[in-house]
Design a protein around this motif. Structure first.
Motif, short mmCIF file in Angstrom:
data_model
loop_
_atom_site.label_atom_id
_atom_site.label_comp_id
_atom_site.label_asym_id
_atom_site.label_seq_id
_atom_site.Cartn_x
_atom_site.Cartn_y
_atom_site.Cartn_z
N ASN A 84 0.79 -1.22 0.00
CA ASN A 84 0.00 0.00 0.00
C ASN A 84 0.83 1.29 0.00
O ASN A 84 0.28 2.37 0.20
N PHE A 85 2.13 1.17 -0.19
CA PHE A 85 2.97 2.35 -0.39
C PHE A 85 4.21 1.93 -1.16
O PHE A 85 4.44 0.73 -1.38
N GLY A 86 4.99 2.88 -1.60
CA GLY A 86 6.16 2.55 -2.40
C GLY A 86 7.26 3.59 -2.27
O GLY A 86 7.20 4.50 -1.43
N GLU A 87 8.26 3.46 -3.10
CA GLU A 87 9.37 4.41 -3.13
C GLU A 87 8.97 5.65 -3.93
O GLU A 87 8.18 5.57 -4.87
N ARG A 88 9.50 6.79 -3.54
CA ARG A 88 9.36 7.98 -4.38
C ARG A 88 10.31 7.79 -5.56
O ARG A 88 11.51 7.63 -5.37
N LYS A 89 9.78 7.80 -6.75
CA LYS A 89 10.56 7.47 -7.93
C LYS A 89 11.48 8.61 -8.34
O LYS A 89 11.05 9.75 -8.46
N SER A 90 12.74 8.28 -8.57
CA SER A 90 13.72 9.30 -8.93
C SER A 90 13.78 9.56 -10.43
O SER A 90 14.22 10.63 -10.86
N ARG A 91 13.33 8.60 -11.24
CA ARG A 91 13.30 8.77 -12.69
C ARG A 91 12.04 8.15 -13.26
O ARG A 91 11.50 7.19 -12.70
N ASP A 92 11.58 8.69 -14.39
CA ASP A 92 10.42 8.11 -15.04
C ASP A 92 10.85 7.06 -16.06
O ASP A 92 12.05 6.76 -16.20
N SER A 93 9.89 6.50 -16.77
CA SER A 93 10.18 5.43 -17.72
C SER A 93 11.05 5.89 -18.89
O SER A 93 11.62 5.06 -19.60
N TRP A 94 11.14 7.19 -19.09
CA TRP A 94 11.96 7.73 -20.17
C TRP A 94 13.33 8.17 -19.68
O TRP A 94 14.08 8.80 -20.43
N GLY A 95 13.64 7.87 -18.43
CA GLY A 95 14.95 8.19 -17.88
C GLY A 95 15.12 9.60 -17.38
O GLY A 95 16.22 10.01 -17.02
N ARG A 96 14.03 10.37 -17.32
CA ARG A 96 14.12 11.75 -16.88
C ARG A 96 14.09 11.85 -15.35
O ARG A 96 13.36 11.12 -14.70
N GLU A 97 14.87 12.74 -14.81
CA GLU A 97 14.96 12.90 -13.36
C GLU A 97 13.70 13.55 -12.81
O GLU A 97 13.22 14.57 -13.33
N LEU A 98 13.14 12.96 -11.75
CA LEU A 98 11.91 13.44 -11.14
C LEU A 98 12.20 14.08 -9.78
O LEU A 98 13.18 13.74 -9.12
N GLN A 99 11.33 14.98 -9.37
CA GLN A 99 11.42 15.53 -8.02
C GLN A 99 10.90 14.49 -7.03
O GLN A 99 9.88 13.85 -7.27
N VAL A 100 11.61 14.33 -5.93
CA VAL A 100 11.23 13.31 -4.96
C VAL A 100 11.00 13.88 -3.56
O VAL A 100 10.38 13.23 -2.72
N LYS A 101 11.50 15.07 -3.29
CA LYS A 101 11.33 15.66 -1.96
C LYS A 101 9.89 16.09 -1.76
O LYS A 101 9.28 16.66 -2.67
N PRO A 102 9.30 15.82 -0.58
CA PRO A 102 7.95 16.32 -0.31
C PRO A 102 7.88 17.83 -0.46
O PRO A 102 8.68 18.56 0.12
N MET A 103 6.91 18.31 -1.25
CA MET A 103 6.78 19.73 -1.54
C MET A 103 5.36 20.25 -1.36
O MET A 103 5.14 21.46 -1.39
N VAL A 104 4.41 19.34 -1.21
CA VAL A 104 3.00 19.69 -1.07
C VAL A 104 2.40 18.85 0.04
O VAL A 104 2.73 17.66 0.17
N ILE A 105 1.51 19.42 0.86
CA ILE A 105 0.80 18.70 1.91
C ILE A 105 -0.68 18.67 1.55
O ILE A 105 -1.28 19.71 1.31
N VAL A 106 -1.26 17.46 1.51
CA VAL A 106 -2.65 17.29 1.07
C VAL A 106 -3.50 16.78 2.24
O VAL A 106 -3.16 15.77 2.87
N LEU A 107 -4.60 17.49 2.51
CA LEU A 107 -5.52 17.11 3.58
C LEU A 107 -6.64 16.21 3.04
O LEU A 107 -7.19 16.48 1.97
N HIS A 108 -6.98 15.16 3.82
CA HIS A 108 -8.03 14.22 3.46
C HIS A 108 -8.92 13.96 4.68
O HIS A 108 -8.65 14.43 5.78
N GLU A 109 -9.93 13.12 4.50
CA GLU A 109 -10.65 12.51 5.62
C GLU A 109 -10.82 11.03 5.31
O GLU A 109 -10.79 10.60 4.15
N THR A 110 -11.00 10.22 6.37
CA THR A 110 -11.03 8.77 6.19
C THR A 110 -12.36 8.24 5.69
O THR A 110 -12.41 7.17 5.08
N VAL A 111 -13.47 8.93 5.97
CA VAL A 111 -14.84 8.49 5.68
C VAL A 111 -15.26 7.35 6.60
O VAL A 111 -16.29 7.41 7.24
#
Length: 274
Positions: A84-111
Motif C-alpha cells: 500500500n505504499f512505495g518508493e518515491r521514484k527518482s526517474r520516469d520510464s523515459w529516464g528523466r529525473e523526477l522531483q522526490v522531496k515532499p513539496m505539497v501537503i494534502v488534507l483528506h478525511e477517512t470516511v
C-alpha cells in the motif's frame, strides 16, 4: 456503532476520500524535457517540475525544540502493508529525473472509522486498483497515527495536480502528485460515514494536532503554507471532495499559535504563491 462490511468500507474510502487507486507520482512546473539528458519526443508527456518554494528547511535542533514546546505525544505507529505504499521514484520510464522531496501537503478525511481504516491499510492489496494509504491519520482524540514513513510514497491522490503541475511517469499512466506529496487524513465523525455533502466536523483536538503536524512537515522539508491544500483541490477526476466540512478558521487559530510558539512564522508566507 455498527461495523461496516469490509467491501463497503473500502468502497466508501476509495469512492469519497480517494486514497489513491493509482501508484502515480508527481512532478512540477517549469521543467525541461531534456532533464537527465533525454531528448524531447512526441510520445512522451512533458516533464513538469514544481518551482523553488523560497523558504528553507529548519535544522533538526530547531525541529526537536519545536516538538518539545508543543508537548507532542509520540506518534502511534501503525504501518501500512508494503503493497500500500512505495518508493518515491527518482526517474520516469523515459529516464528523466523526477522531483522526490515532499513539496505539497494534502488534507483528506477517512470516511470510515479509525479501526476500519487501519485494517484497510494493513491489508495486502496486490492489485494496483486497491492500494491505498496516507502518511498519517489524526484520530478523533488528536492522536497522530503513522501509516507510511515520510520518505516513502503514499497512494493518497490518484488523478491529481497542484495547479497545472502533475506527473505521468510511464506510458498510459494518469497524472498524479503523489511523488512530491505528504498525505494526512482526519478520522471522519460517525455522522459522516457516507457520501453526504457534509457532516458535524472535526474535533478541536484534531485541528490542533493537524496544525502542529503541518508545521513540523513545513520545517522539515521547507514547505510554505501556500502548498498546504486539500484532496478536493488537487483532484482531477472530479469525484473527490474531502475533507468535507473542514473549517480553515479553526485550523488557522491552532496553526498560528504553534508557529508563534516555535518561532517558525516564516512558513506562513501569507501570499498566493512562492
Amino acid at each position: 456503532m455498527k461495523s461496516v462490511p469490509h467491501q463497503l468500507a473500502f468502497s466508501l474510502l476509495i469512492g469519497l476520500c480517494g486514497c489513491s487507486l493509482l501508484n502515480g507520482n508527481s512532478g512540477g512546473e517549469g521543467g525541461s524535457d531534456t532533464a537527465g539528458g533525454v531528448l524531447p519526443s512526441a510520445d512522451r508527456p512533458p516533464l513538469m517540475r514544481l518551482g523553488d518554494s523560497r523558504v528553507g528547511a529548519s535544522s533538526l535542533k530547531v525541529i526537536q525544540a519545536c516538538e518539545q514546546r508543543l508537548g507532542l505525544a509520540a506518534e502511534d505507529v501503525q504501518l501500512a502493508h508494503p503493497t500500500n505504499f512505495g518508493e518515491r521514484k527518482s526517474r520516469d520510464s523515459w529516464g528523466r529525473e523526477l522531483q522526490v522531496k515532499p513539496m505539497v501537503i494534502v488534507l483528506h478525511e477517512t470516511v470510515i472509522n479509525e479501526p476500519q481504516a487501519l485494517g484497510l491499510f494493513k491489508t495486502n492489496h496486490p492489485d494496483d486498483d486497491q492500494q491505498v494509504s496516507y502518511h498519517m491519520i489524526i484520530g478523533r482524540d488528536g492522536r497522530r497515527v503513522r501509516i507510511v514513513p515520510d520518505q516513502k510514497r503514499a497512494y493518497g491522490s490518484g488523478m491529481s495536480a497542484f495547479g497545472d503541475v502533475t506527473m505521468r511517469d510511464r506510458p498510459g499512466s494518469v497524472g498524479s502528485i503523489n511523488n512530491i506529496a505528504l498525505h494526512i487524513s482526519l478520522v471522519t465523525p460517525s455522522d459522516g460515514r457516507g457520501d453526504a455533502d457534509g457532516h458535524s466536523g472535526y474535533t478541536n483536538a484534531q485541528y490542533k494536532s493537524l496544525a502542529q503536524q503541518v508545521l513540523l512537515w513545513q520545517a522539515t522539508f521547507g514547505i510554505p503554507i501556500t502548498r498546504l491544500t486539500t484532496h478536493a483541490a488537487v483532484d482531477r477526476s472530479r469525484s473527490r471532495y474531502d475533507p468535507r466540512s473542514f473549517r480553515w478558521d479553526r485550523f488557522d487559530a491552532h496553526y498560528n499559535d504553534a508557529a508563534e510558539l516555535c518561532g517558525l512564522n516564516q512558513f506562513n508566507n501569507e501570499q498566493a504563491g512562492p
